[in-house]
Design an enzyme around this catalytic site. Structure first.
Site, mmCIF file in Angstrom:
data_model
loop_
_atom_site.group_PDB
_atom_site.id
_atom_site.type_symbol
_atom_site.label_atom_id
_atom_site.label_comp_id
_atom_site.label_asym_id
_atom_site.label_seq_id
_atom_site.Cartn_x
_atom_site.Cartn_y
_atom_site.Cartn_z
ATOM 1 N N TYR A 141 32.751 10.345 7.832
ATOM 2 C CA TYR A 141 33.117 11.654 7.306
ATOM 3 C C TYR A 141 33.082 11.699 5.786
ATOM 4 O O TYR A 141 32.839 12.743 5.199
ATOM 5 C CB TYR A 141 34.526 12.037 7.770
ATOM 6 C CG TYR A 141 34.611 12.555 9.175
ATOM 7 C CD1 TYR A 141 34.233 11.772 10.253
ATOM 8 C CD2 TYR A 141 35.087 13.835 9.434
ATOM 9 C CE1 TYR A 141 34.331 12.250 11.550
ATOM 10 C CE2 TYR A 141 35.195 14.318 10.720
ATOM 11 C CZ TYR A 141 34.818 13.520 11.782
ATOM 12 O OH TYR A 141 34.918 14.001 13.055
ATOM 13 N N LYS A 191 32.531 -0.814 17.589
ATOM 14 C CA LYS A 191 31.150 -1.042 18.043
ATOM 15 C C LYS A 191 30.669 -2.295 17.325
ATOM 16 O O LYS A 191 29.676 -2.295 16.595
ATOM 17 C CB LYS A 191 30.300 0.207 17.707
ATOM 18 C CG LYS A 191 28.890 0.186 18.268
ATOM 19 C CD LYS A 191 28.799 0.469 19.753
ATOM 20 C CE LYS A 191 27.376 0.257 20.252
ATOM 21 N NZ LYS A 191 27.255 0.302 21.725
ATOM 22 N N ASP A 223 31.704 2.412 23.726
ATOM 23 C CA ASP A 223 31.035 3.014 24.897
ATOM 24 C C ASP A 223 31.806 2.696 26.167
ATOM 25 O O ASP A 223 32.022 3.548 27.028
ATOM 26 C CB ASP A 223 29.557 2.598 24.976
ATOM 27 C CG ASP A 223 29.300 1.136 24.655
ATOM 28 O OD1 ASP A 223 30.258 0.402 24.340
ATOM 29 O OD2 ASP A 223 28.129 0.709 24.732
ATOM 30 N N ASP A 247 37.684 10.965 16.899
ATOM 31 C CA ASP A 247 37.441 12.399 17.096
ATOM 32 C C ASP A 247 36.899 12.628 18.510
ATOM 33 O O ASP A 247 37.394 13.472 19.261
ATOM 34 C CB ASP A 247 36.435 12.892 16.050
ATOM 35 C CG ASP A 247 36.113 14.373 16.206
ATOM 36 O OD1 ASP A 247 37.051 15.155 16.424
ATOM 37 O OD2 ASP A 247 34.924 14.730 16.112
ATOM 38 N N ASP A 251 39.009 14.244 22.205
ATOM 39 C CA ASP A 251 38.625 15.424 22.997
ATOM 40 C C ASP A 251 38.398 15.010 24.458
ATOM 41 O O ASP A 251 38.779 15.722 25.390
ATOM 42 C CB ASP A 251 37.330 16.062 22.464
ATOM 43 C CG ASP A 251 37.593 17.183 21.450
ATOM 44 O OD1 ASP A 251 38.527 17.037 20.649
ATOM 45 O OD2 ASP A 251 36.855 18.195 21.468
HETATM 46 C C1 IPM Z 1 39.242 17.654 14.527
HETATM 47 C C2 IPM Z 1 38.002 18.448 14.175
HETATM 48 C C3 IPM Z 1 37.583 18.134 12.750
HETATM 49 C C4 IPM Z 1 37.237 16.651 12.703
HETATM 50 C C5 IPM Z 1 36.419 18.964 12.182
HETATM 51 C C6 IPM Z 1 36.634 20.437 12.353
HETATM 52 C C7 IPM Z 1 36.184 18.652 10.745
HETATM 53 O O1 IPM Z 1 36.985 18.234 15.098
HETATM 54 O O2 IPM Z 1 40.259 17.802 13.834
HETATM 55 O O3 IPM Z 1 39.224 16.910 15.511
HETATM 56 O O4 IPM Z 1 36.126 16.250 13.096
HETATM 57 O O5 IPM Z 1 38.082 15.872 12.265
HETATM 58 MN MN MN Z 2 37.622 17.073 16.844
#
Ligand code: IPM
Ligand code: MN
Ligand code: NAD
Length: 359
Positions: A141, A191, A223, A247, A251
């Protein structure tokens, strides 16, 4: 106690969910005799519209002087054509960096009554309780160079993945500290079969582990970790990993709870205010329709009470209230089963407020 909270609503469903969390915090204030004051500041697309800057200096100041920061989410398709440094998302990355928030804690715990909201089998997810510790201010990032350039007569894009020893050390220590008060197991995800940063990561995590003899450490390739999260999530206690992996894995892990709309997070640094935000984004597909699940942001506010204000009973009251509304069967669209009644964002929020007030 008196606490000053800076609220950054952002875009899409951001304003809807932070409003919900503010209502719950006000109810906590009334019930437990605290004075919470709220100050709003623009970030992301909202800030671009008003100030042509995703992170105005005044917003950074309003965060630095607060006791805690509550954020909705940023990003909107209207801004997708902008260069990276001018997009709404740059505002979020910028505030994380400006406040030194290197650790992002993303707890994933199931609610018994929501087990059927997940696409996974009940027996796989029943009793899941894990914590993803995501490194937040390094890695791909932020690494330099990050640019477009010319290479061999054509266009090339570069992102840089770099980690310093000190960055790994502090996030690893955070993970072990958390494991100590949980089930004493850390899974470090990397990784290392391919990436040099991961090999340094592993080395440093091993060194930090020596300070915590009562915590067991395991290394897992990312993975495989993605697969294990779905196959047998109950094997995990604390998972610590670099920015991008964290990240993506969080999710994925959200589906263990039934919805991305359930997952809260706390971003903390070594000093100064923490920032609390749901894991989800701005959900442009449901924005402005009172369909957003506010529980991720409400639970994030609960984490603020615990981690920034040391208000343990108050945080527990929020957690209990969330649990209670779910047990009662209240469901926003994302967690409603077939034929189940769907509550609006406001109805869900009011129900949580009611429970907090009766705690
Ligand atoms: C999160 C989001 C952010 C990230 C984006 C919007 C920059 O996906 O907070 O998980 O990747 O950190
Ligand atoms: Mn995210
Ligand atoms: P998203 O998280 O916004 O949405 C993914 C899916 O989950 C959508 O179907 C959405 O409706 C649903 N969803 C998300 N939150 C929900 C909630 N609270 N209640 C009910 N349903 C919910 O991810 P996306 O669609 O990939 O991204 C949309 C925008 O959000 C992009 O601009 C992205 O950059 C931004 N984003 C911001 C953050 C953040 O600010 N922390 C995080 C992720 C994405």
């Amino acid at each position: 106690m008196t606490k000053q909270i800076t609220v950054l609503p952002g875009d899409g469903i951001g304003p809807e969910v932070v409003q919900a969390a503010e209502k719950v915090l006000r109810a906590v204030g009334e019930t437990f005799n605290h004075e919470f004051t709220f100050q709003y500041a623009p970030i992301g697309g909202e800030a671009i519209r008003k100030h042509e800057n995703p992170l105005p200096e005044a917003t950074v100041e309003a965060c630095k002087t607060a006791d805690g920061v509550l954020l909705g989410a940023v990003g909107h398709p209207d801004f997708d054509h902008l260069p990276g440094s001018e997009r709404p998302e740059a505002g979020l990355l910028g505030i994380r960096k400006a406040l030194g928030l290197f650790a992002n804690l993303r707890p994933v715990s199931g609610h018994e009554s929501l087990n059927d909201a997940s696409t996974l089998k009940r027996e796989v997810i029943d009793g899941v309780d894990l914590m993803i510790v995501r490194e937040l201010t390094g890695g791909l990032y932020f690494g330099e160079p990050k640019e477009r350039r010319e290479a061999g007569g054509e266009e090339e894009a570069v992102d840089t993945l770099s980690y310093r020893r000190s960055e790994i050390e502090r996030i690893a220590r955070q993970a072990f500290e958390l494991a100590k008060v949980r089930r004493s197991h850390v899974t470090s995800v990397d990784k290392s079969n391919v990436l040099e940063t991961s090999r340094l990561w592993q080395e440093v995590v091993e060194e930090v582990a020596k300070e915590f003899p009562d915590v067991t450490l395991e290394h897992m390739l990312v993975d495989n970790a993605a697969m294990q999260l779905i196959r047998d999530p109950k094997q995990f206690d604390v998972m610590v990993t670099e920015n991008t992996f964290g990240d993506i894995l969080s999710d994925e892990a959200s589906m263990l709870t039934g919805s991305l709309g359930m997952l809260p997070s706390a971003s903390i640094g070594s000093d100064g205010p923490g920032l609390y935000e749901p894991v989800h984004g701005t959900a442009p597909d449901i924005a402005g329709q009172s369909k957003a699940n506010p529980l991720a942001t409400i639970a994030s506010a609960g984490m603020m009470l615990k981690y920034s204000f040391g208000m343990i009973d108050e945080a527990q009251a929020v957690e209990n209230a969330v649990q209670a509304v779910l047990t009662e069967g209240l469901r926003t669209g994302d967690i409603a089963g077939e034929g189940e009644a769907v509550a609006t964002t406001e109805e869900m929020t009011e129900a949580v407020v009611r429970h907090v007030k009766s705690s």
